[in-house]
Design an enzyme around this catalytic site. Sequence first.
Site, PDB file in Angstrom:
ATOM      1  N   SER A  84       0.842  -1.192   0.000  1.00 33.86           N
ATOM      2  CA  SER A  84       0.000   0.000   0.000  1.00 33.86           C
ATOM      3  C   SER A  84       0.875   1.240   0.000  1.00 33.86           C
ATOM      4  CB  SER A  84      -0.909   0.025   1.231  1.00 33.86           C
ATOM      5  OG  SER A  84      -1.556   1.281   1.355  1.00 33.86           O
ATOM      6  N   ASP A 114     -21.743  -2.091   3.663  1.00 32.98           N
ATOM      7  CA  ASP A 114     -20.557  -1.385   3.188  1.00 32.98           C
ATOM      8  C   ASP A 114     -20.045  -1.974   1.876  1.00 32.98           C
ATOM      9  OD1 ASP A 114     -20.870   0.004   5.520  1.00 32.98           O
ATOM     10  OD2 ASP A 114     -19.108  -0.845   6.514  1.00 32.98           O
ATOM     11  N   TYR A 150     -19.717  -2.809  18.723  1.00 30.08           N
ATOM     12  CA  TYR A 150     -20.515  -3.241  17.573  1.00 30.08           C
ATOM     13  C   TYR A 150     -21.020  -4.667  17.805  1.00 30.08           C
ATOM     14  CZ  TYR A 150     -21.735  -4.030  12.653  1.00 30.08           C
ATOM     15  OH  TYR A 150     -22.396  -4.314  11.485  1.00 30.08           O
TER      16      TYR A 150
END
Length: 395
Positions: free
Chosen positions: A75, A180, A232
């Site tokens: 990345s 998502d 969550y």
Amino acid sequence: MTDHAEQHASPTELTASFTELYGTAPEGVWAAPGRVNLIGEYTDFNDGFVMPLALPHTARAAVARRTDGELRLHSTDVPGGVVQLRVDELAPHAGHGWAAYPAGVVWALREAGHEITGADIQLSSTVPTGAGLSSSAALEVVTGLALSDLFGLGLTAAELAVLAQRAENAFVGVPCGVMDQMASACCTDGHALHLDTRDLTQRQVPFDLAAQGLRLLVVDTRVKHALGDGAYAERRAGCEEGARLLGIRTLRELPYAELGTALDTLAASGADESVVRYVRHVVGDNQRVEQVIGLLDAGQVRAAGPVLTAGHVSLRDDLRVSCAELDLVVEAANAAGALGARMTGGGFGGSAIVLVEESQADTVAKSVQEAFAAAGYAAPGVFPAVPSAGARRLV
């Protein structure tokens, strides 16, 4: 206002950096966007309704196939070198940091019976991390799309999204719903995605705010509170407990008209007070999605503003996933003349969205920034949410 989307590495630049890194040219470059969710939060793992839209901010991947079983990941956004893995040794919960997201997709594809023999991948993203804008889903979806194209898998956008969700659930270990990944894979330019997460049926809803003289702002608070760790999963478990006590498979099966009776039943059964609150939020937010759809279909976009604010109140008071910074965005924006505002995403930090008249956008943004300064908070990032295209091949 700022706009991270302007900082994209071009396909040519990403191709050049891939070639320099790996010593050969990539076979293509792909992109997949982050998202904001207009309405419908914590409903997707309850088989409910959501309404996200893709952002112009994307994760981009230059990719080439390998035949030797090696998976090499790099990345441009993360310090460090190339992460080298073996595709036949990929295992859930093995760490790998950021690389777990693309590696998890390779694992999920192979688990589904697809022969992925290795790849070199160079990633670059303008989706802000930690902002609740699905930077991880963008990484997953762009990896999945590239590999589907290169290995001739022929996967549909929805199939890619489900595999990407499996990667995040089973490989990374985050128990997210499918919203998502579906948003990143399936959204279209100029539209919001009305998604039924029970059967993945979808409808592209025209959402041309500029034509209406409106703007949707994203306010990135730039904070992430540790309270969100594990919260969550706790709320997901609470929703599942509520459904069990009500004798239904998921909270989607509870009609809004029967919510009051159901809450009385839960209270009488001795259910934990938090379970009652979670049920009230989820069923209420499903109804709010339907309200917003009706308003958009009727051309009454401005009337959706109070529905957004009502959604925030529910997230703050019933689900209790907001925080002082998010509450301040909503309070300051509405006080400055916004039509409505709410937190978006998982909460405990991250971002809020603000629906404003285009003529008021700069005034409202300035008011929010001044409120943060007065409270002693770091300056938030503010940029417009422009409904954009989902995952696609660039070159």
